[in-house]
Scaffold this motif. Structure first.
Motif, PDB file in Angstrom:
ATOM      1  N   THR A   1       0.804  -1.237   0.000  1.00 33.29           N
ATOM      2  CA  THR A   1       0.000   0.000   0.000  1.00 33.29           C
ATOM      3  C   THR A   1       0.832   1.281   0.000  1.00 33.29           C
ATOM      4  OG1 THR A   1      -0.156   0.055   2.421  1.00 33.29           O
ATOM      5  CG2 THR A   1      -1.904  -1.126   1.215  1.00 33.29           C
TER       6      THR A   1
ATOM      7  N   LYS B   1       3.682  -2.413  10.576  1.00 33.94           N
ATOM      8  CA  LYS B   1       5.080  -2.365  11.048  1.00 33.94           C
ATOM      9  C   LYS B   1       5.271  -1.139  11.914  1.00 33.94           C
ATOM     10  CE  LYS B   1       6.003  -3.766   6.331  1.00 33.94           C
ATOM     11  NZ  LYS B   1       5.154  -2.872   5.541  1.00 33.94           N
TER      12      LYS B   1
ATOM     13  N   HIS C   1      10.080  -2.282  11.454  1.00 39.23           N
ATOM     14  CA  HIS C   1      10.233  -1.875  10.052  1.00 39.23           C
ATOM     15  C   HIS C   1      11.693  -1.880   9.573  1.00 39.23           C
ATOM     16  CE1 HIS C   1       7.872   0.691   6.942  1.00 39.23           C
ATOM     17  NE2 HIS C   1       8.814   0.008   6.332  1.00 39.23           N
TER      18      HIS C   1
ATOM     19  N   ALA D   1      11.549  -6.697   9.515  1.00 35.86           N
ATOM     20  CA  ALA D   1      11.752  -6.306   8.118  1.00 35.86           C
ATOM     21  C   ALA D   1      13.144  -5.701   7.974  1.00 35.86           C
ATOM     22  CB  ALA D   1      10.689  -5.296   7.697  1.00 35.86           C
ATOM     23  N   ASN D   2      13.721  -5.908   6.816  1.00 42.76           N
ATOM     24  CA  ASN D   2      15.021  -5.313   6.483  1.00 42.76           C
ATOM     25  C   ASN D   2      16.139  -5.766   7.419  1.00 42.76           C
ATOM     26  OD1 ASN D   2      14.185  -3.592   4.209  1.00 42.76           O
ATOM     27  ND2 ASN D   2      12.918  -2.578   5.745  1.00 42.76           N
TER      28      ASN D   2
ATOM     29  N   PRO E   1       8.276  -6.449  -5.502  1.00 41.40           N
ATOM     30  CA  PRO E   1       8.344  -7.703  -6.274  1.00 41.40           C
ATOM     31  C   PRO E   1       8.275  -7.516  -7.789  1.00 41.40           C
ATOM     32  CG  PRO E   1       6.152  -7.444  -5.349  1.00 41.40           C
ATOM     33  CD  PRO E   1       7.007  -6.341  -4.758  1.00 41.40           C
TER      34      PRO E   1
ATOM     35  N   VAL F   1       9.660  -4.837  -9.033  1.00 39.97           N
ATOM     36  CA  VAL F   1      10.772  -3.876  -9.174  1.00 39.97           C
ATOM     37  C   VAL F   1      10.235  -2.523  -9.657  1.00 39.97           C
ATOM     38  CG1 VAL F   1      13.228  -3.790  -9.694  1.00 39.97           C
ATOM     39  CG2 VAL F   1      12.021  -5.933  -9.961  1.00 39.97           C
ATOM     40  N   LYS F   2       9.108  -2.130  -9.096  1.00 39.47           N
ATOM     41  CA  LYS F   2       8.462  -0.844  -9.380  1.00 39.47           C
ATOM     42  C   LYS F   2       8.227  -0.636 -10.884  1.00 39.47           C
ATOM     43  CE  LYS F   2      11.030   0.730  -5.389  1.00 39.47           C
ATOM     44  NZ  LYS F   2      10.109   0.942  -4.297  1.00 39.47           N
TER      45      LYS F   2
ATOM     46  N   LEU G   1       9.114  -4.301 -16.915  1.00 38.99           N
ATOM     47  CA  LEU G   1       8.458  -4.091 -18.208  1.00 38.99           C
ATOM     48  C   LEU G   1       9.464  -3.929 -19.345  1.00 38.99           C
ATOM     49  CD1 LEU G   1       5.594  -1.540 -17.340  1.00 38.99           C
ATOM     50  CD2 LEU G   1       5.376  -3.964 -17.883  1.00 38.99           C
TER      51      LEU G   1
ATOM     52  N   GLY H   1       5.044  -8.210 -15.489  1.00 36.03           N
ATOM     53  CA  GLY H   1       4.776  -8.180 -14.048  1.00 36.03           C
ATOM     54  C   GLY H   1       4.357  -9.557 -13.553  1.00 36.03           C
TER      55      GLY H   1
ATOM     56  N   PRO I   1       2.974  -7.007  -4.248  1.00 32.98           N
ATOM     57  CA  PRO I   1       3.040  -5.906  -5.216  1.00 32.98           C
ATOM     58  C   PRO I   1       2.035  -4.809  -4.877  1.00 32.98           C
ATOM     59  CG  PRO I   1       1.842  -7.779  -6.129  1.00 32.98           C
ATOM     60  CD  PRO I   1       2.452  -8.246  -4.827  1.00 32.98           C
TER      61      PRO I   1
ATOM     62  N   ALA J   1      -2.255   0.524  -7.626  1.00 30.33           N
ATOM     63  CA  ALA J   1      -3.328   1.409  -7.160  1.00 30.33           C
ATOM     64  C   ALA J   1      -4.679   1.031  -7.766  1.00 30.33           C
ATOM     65  CB  ALA J   1      -2.983   2.857  -7.490  1.00 30.33           C
TER      66      ALA J   1
ATOM     67  N   ARG K   1      -4.370  -3.260 -12.811  1.00 31.31           N
ATOM     68  CA  ARG K   1      -3.079  -3.833 -12.422  1.00 31.31           C
ATOM     69  C   ARG K   1      -3.221  -4.789 -11.254  1.00 31.31           C
ATOM     70  NH1 ARG K   1       1.151   0.441 -13.350  1.00 31.31           N
ATOM     71  NH2 ARG K   1       1.959  -0.139 -15.398  1.00 31.31           N
TER      72      ARG K   1
ATOM     73  N   GLU L   1      -4.317  -7.917 -12.780  1.00 34.57           N
ATOM     74  CA  GLU L   1      -3.178  -8.495 -13.527  1.00 34.57           C
ATOM     75  C   GLU L   1      -2.237  -9.221 -12.559  1.00 34.57           C
ATOM     76  OE1 GLU L   1      -0.906  -5.523 -15.711  1.00 34.57           O
ATOM     77  OE2 GLU L   1       0.889  -6.782 -15.563  1.00 34.57           O
ATOM     78  N   ASN L   2      -1.907  -8.555 -11.462  1.00 29.62           N
ATOM     79  CA  ASN L   2      -0.971  -9.170 -10.511  1.00 29.62           C
ATOM     80  C   ASN L   2      -1.588 -10.397  -9.831  1.00 29.62           C
ATOM     81  OD1 ASN L   2       0.904  -7.240 -11.180  1.00 29.62           O
ATOM     82  ND2 ASN L   2       0.485  -5.927  -9.420  1.00 29.62           N
TER      83      ASN L   2
HETATM   84  N1  LIG Z   1       9.436  -3.191   4.581  1.00 26.68           N
HETATM   85  C1  LIG Z   1       9.902  -2.208   3.832  1.00 26.68           C
HETATM   86  O1  LIG Z   1      10.859  -1.502   4.196  1.00 26.68           O
HETATM   87  C2  LIG Z   1       9.247  -1.965   2.495  1.00 26.68           C
HETATM   88  C3  LIG Z   1       9.939  -1.203   1.524  1.00 26.68           C
HETATM   89  C4  LIG Z   1       9.310  -1.007   0.292  1.00 26.68           C
HETATM   90  C5  LIG Z   1       8.050  -1.543   0.062  1.00 26.68           C
HETATM   91  N2  LIG Z   1       7.393  -2.242   1.016  1.00 26.68           N
HETATM   92  C6  LIG Z   1       6.035  -2.804   0.809  1.00 26.68           C
HETATM   93  O2  LIG Z   1       6.052  -3.552  -0.382  1.00 26.68           O
HETATM   94  C7  LIG Z   1       5.077  -3.049  -1.282  1.00 26.68           C
HETATM   95  C8  LIG Z   1       5.544  -3.255  -2.704  1.00 26.68           C
HETATM   96  O3  LIG Z   1       6.775  -2.624  -2.969  1.00 26.68           O
HETATM   97  P1  LIG Z   1       6.897  -1.326  -3.897  1.00 26.68           P
HETATM   98  O4  LIG Z   1       5.590  -0.644  -3.932  1.00 26.68           O
HETATM   99  O5  LIG Z   1       8.083  -0.563  -3.458  1.00 26.68           O
HETATM  100  O6  LIG Z   1       7.277  -1.943  -5.321  1.00 26.68           O
HETATM  101  P2  LIG Z   1       6.473  -2.812  -6.421  1.00 26.68           P
HETATM  102  O7  LIG Z   1       5.277  -3.451  -5.852  1.00 26.68           O
HETATM  103  O8  LIG Z   1       7.497  -3.665  -7.088  1.00 26.68           O
HETATM  104  O9  LIG Z   1       6.070  -1.724  -7.503  1.00 26.68           O
HETATM  105  C9  LIG Z   1       4.968  -0.896  -7.373  1.00 26.68           C
HETATM  106  C10 LIG Z   1       4.965   0.047  -8.594  1.00 26.68           C
HETATM  107  O10 LIG Z   1       4.946  -0.733  -9.790  1.00 26.68           O
HETATM  108  C11 LIG Z   1       3.719  -0.525 -10.493  1.00 26.68           C
HETATM  109  N3  LIG Z   1       3.184  -1.841 -10.853  1.00 26.68           N
HETATM  110  C12 LIG Z   1       2.443  -2.671 -10.077  1.00 26.68           C
HETATM  111  N4  LIG Z   1       2.159  -3.812 -10.728  1.00 26.68           N
HETATM  112  C13 LIG Z   1       2.735  -3.692 -11.950  1.00 26.68           C
HETATM  113  C14 LIG Z   1       2.769  -4.544 -13.078  1.00 26.68           C
HETATM  114  N5  LIG Z   1       2.167  -5.722 -13.100  1.00 26.68           N
HETATM  115  N6  LIG Z   1       3.461  -4.106 -14.171  1.00 26.68           N
HETATM  116  C15 LIG Z   1       4.074  -2.905 -14.168  1.00 26.68           C
HETATM  117  N7  LIG Z   1       4.057  -2.056 -13.127  1.00 26.68           N
HETATM  118  C16 LIG Z   1       3.392  -2.443 -12.022  1.00 26.68           C
HETATM  119  C17 LIG Z   1       2.792   0.239  -9.565  1.00 26.68           C
HETATM  120  O11 LIG Z   1       2.059   1.189 -10.298  1.00 26.68           O
HETATM  121  P3  LIG Z   1       0.489   1.499 -10.083  1.00 26.68           P
HETATM  122  O12 LIG Z   1       0.221   1.540  -8.617  1.00 26.68           O
HETATM  123  O13 LIG Z   1       0.329   2.813 -10.741  1.00 26.68           O
HETATM  124  O14 LIG Z   1      -0.238   0.394 -10.757  1.00 26.68           O
HETATM  125  C18 LIG Z   1       3.759   0.944  -8.640  1.00 26.68           C
HETATM  126  O15 LIG Z   1       4.194   2.166  -9.191  1.00 26.68           O
HETATM  127  C19 LIG Z   1       4.923  -1.577  -0.858  1.00 26.68           C
HETATM  128  O16 LIG Z   1       3.737  -1.019  -1.354  1.00 26.68           O
HETATM  129  C20 LIG Z   1       4.964  -1.731   0.633  1.00 26.68           C
HETATM  130  O17 LIG Z   1       3.703  -2.189   1.118  1.00 26.68           O
HETATM  131  C21 LIG Z   1       7.998  -2.491   2.225  1.00 26.68           C
END
Ligand SMILES: NC(=O)c1ccc[n+]([C@@H]2O[C@H](COP(=O)([O-])OP(=O)(O)OC[C@H]3O[C@@H](n4cnc5c(N)ncnc54)[C@H](OP(=O)(O)O)[C@@H]3O)[C@@H](O)[C@H]2O)c1
Length: 281
Positions: A20, A74, A113, A143-144, A193, A195-196, A200, A217, A234, A237, A241, A244-245
Motif C-alpha cells: 500500500t 510495522k 520496520h 523487516a530489512n 516484487p 521492481v516498481k 516491463l 509483471g 506488489p 493502485a 493492475r 493483472e498481478n
Molecule cells: N518493509 C519495507 O521496508 C518496504 C519497503 C518497500 C516496500 N514495502 C512494501 O512492499 C510493497 C511493494 O513494494 P513497492 O511498492 O516498493 O514496489 P512494487 O510493488 O514492485 O512496484 C509498485 C509500482 O509498480 C507498479 N506496478 C504494479 N504492478 C505492476 C505490473 N504488473 N506491471 C508494471 N508495473 C506495475 C505500480 O504502479 P500502479 O500503482 O500505478 O499500478 C507501482 O508504481 C509496498 O507497497 C509496501 O507495502 C515495504
C-alpha cells in the motif's frame, strides 16, 4: 487458480498480497477496497506509510469476516533519527496507536520496520514477544534484517519470529535469508516484487511473458511464487493492475523460463536508505 497459501506452525498467510505504500487517504482506502473485491486477502501497511487509517477503514467497509483477511503492519522504530521509542512501554504505545488508527482488534503480523546500529535487540524481541503473547499481534517478525542480524535474533530464542520482509525479486536474490527462514517455518515476504515496473523493459522477461500470453509483471511475480516459503506484496493502485498481478497465481513457469530468469543479475537492490543496515552482515 486460488492464491497459494503459506502454511507452517508459525503462520498461515496468502502468498500474494497488496502493498500500500505510498498510497494515502481516500485513494488508499478505495484501492484496498478494490483489491478486497478482487479477492486479495493479504494487505501490507505500516505506521510509516501514514495509511493505517484508510487501510483499516477499507477492511472494515469490506464486511468480510476478519479472520479471512491477513493484515501486516510495522512499527517505525529504532532508526538514528528516532530514539523516543527505545523502551518497552513506548514500543507498546507505538503499537497501540497503530491499532487505533486501523480500528481493528488485532493484526495478523507485526514487524519492526528497520533495524539500526543503536537498536536494543533484546528489548525489541521482548516487545514483540509481549505483543504476541497478548494476542494483539497474532504473529511477529522483522523487516530489512540482513541474515546475520536475523540469525542473532533467532539465537536469542525469545519469541518465534514468523516472517522476515525484505526486498526480493528477479534482480535480487535472498538465498542467505531463505536458508534461515525455510527450516524454521518462517515466511519470506518479498517487497518491490515487480521492481516498481522496471521488469516491463527487460527483454528476457518480456520474451517469457509473450510465450505464455502473460505480462512482465506476472512473470516477475510467478518467479517469486515458484520459490518455496516466499510471499509477494506488489503495490498497484488501480483495479486493472491489481487484477493483472492477482492472475500471476495462474502462471506456471517452465524449466527453460526459470533458467533464463536465474541468469539475470541478482544484486540489483533498489531500496537502500541512509539508515539501512550493512546488507552483507
Ligand atoms: N518493509 C519495507 O521496508 C518496504 C519497503 C518497500 C516496500 N514495502 C512494501 O512492499 C510493497 C511493494 O513494494 P513497492 O511498492 O516498493 O514496489 P512494487 O510493488 O514492485 O512496484 C509498485 C509500482 O509498480 C507498479 N506496478 C504494479 N504492478 C505492476 C505490473 N504488473 N506491471 C508494471 N508495473 C506495475 C505500480 O504502479 P500502479 O500503482 O500505478 O499500478 C507501482 O508504481 C509496498 O507497497 C509496501 O507495502 C515495504
Amino acid at each position: 487458480m486460488p492464491v497459494p497459501v503459506f502454511e507452517s506452525p508459525l503462520l498461515r498467510m496468502p502468498r500474494l498480497g497488496l502493498g500500500t505504500w505510498p498510497m494515502l487517504g481516500a485513494e488508499c482506502q478505495a484501492s484496498v477496497e478494490t483489491a478486497l473485491g478482487l479477492g486479495y486477502r493479504h494487505i501490507d501497511t505500516a505506521e510509516r506509510y501514514g495509511n493505517e487509517a484508510p487501510v483499516g477503514a477499507a477492511i472494515r467497509a469490506a464486511g468480510l469476516p476478519r479472520d479471512e483477511i491477513f493484515l501486516t503492519t510495522k512499527i517505525w522504530h529504532f532508526i538514528e533519527q528516532q530514539t523516543a521509542t527505545q523502551d518497552l512501554p513506548s514500543f507498546r504505545a507505538a503499537f497501540d496507536r497503530g491499532l487505533e488508527r486501523l480500528g481493528l482488534d488485532y493484526v495478523d503480523l507485526l514487524m519492526v520496520h528497520w533495524p539500526s546500529p543503536r537498536m536494543d535487540l533484546p528489548m525489541v524481541l521482548d516487545g514483540l514477544a509481549a505483543l504476541r503473547a497478548s494476542g494483539l499481534a497474532r504473529a511477529v517478525g522483522v523487516a530489512n534484517f540482513p541474515a546475520g542480524l536475523l540469525a542473532q535474533a533467532l539465537a536469542r530464542d525469545v519469541v518465534p519470529l514468523a516472517a522476515v520482509q525484505v526486498e526480493h525479486h528477479v534482480y535480487l536474490a535472498q538465498e542467505r535469508l531463505l536458508a534461515l527462514t525455510r527450516p524454521r517455518g518462517m515466511a519470506l515476504v518479498s517487497y518491490a516484487p515487480v521492481v516498481k515496473g522496471k521488469v516491463l523493459e527487460d527483454p528476457v522477461i518480456r520474451r517469457i511473458a509473450q510465450k505464455h500470453g502473460a505480462t512482465p509483471g506476472q512473470v516477475a511475480l510467478a518467479w517469486l511464487l515458484a520459490i518455496p516459503g516466499v510471499a509477494a506484496i506488489p503495490k498497484a493502485a488501480g483495479a486493472a493492475r491489481q487484477a493483472e498481478n492477482f492472475a500471476a497465481c495462474d502462471l506456471v513457469l517452465d524449466a527453460e523460463d526459470m533458467t533464463a530468469l536465474a541468469g539475470l543479475p541478482k544484486d540489483g537492490r533498489t531500496v537502500n536508505p541512509p539508515f539501512a543496515p550493512d546488507w552483507a552482515a
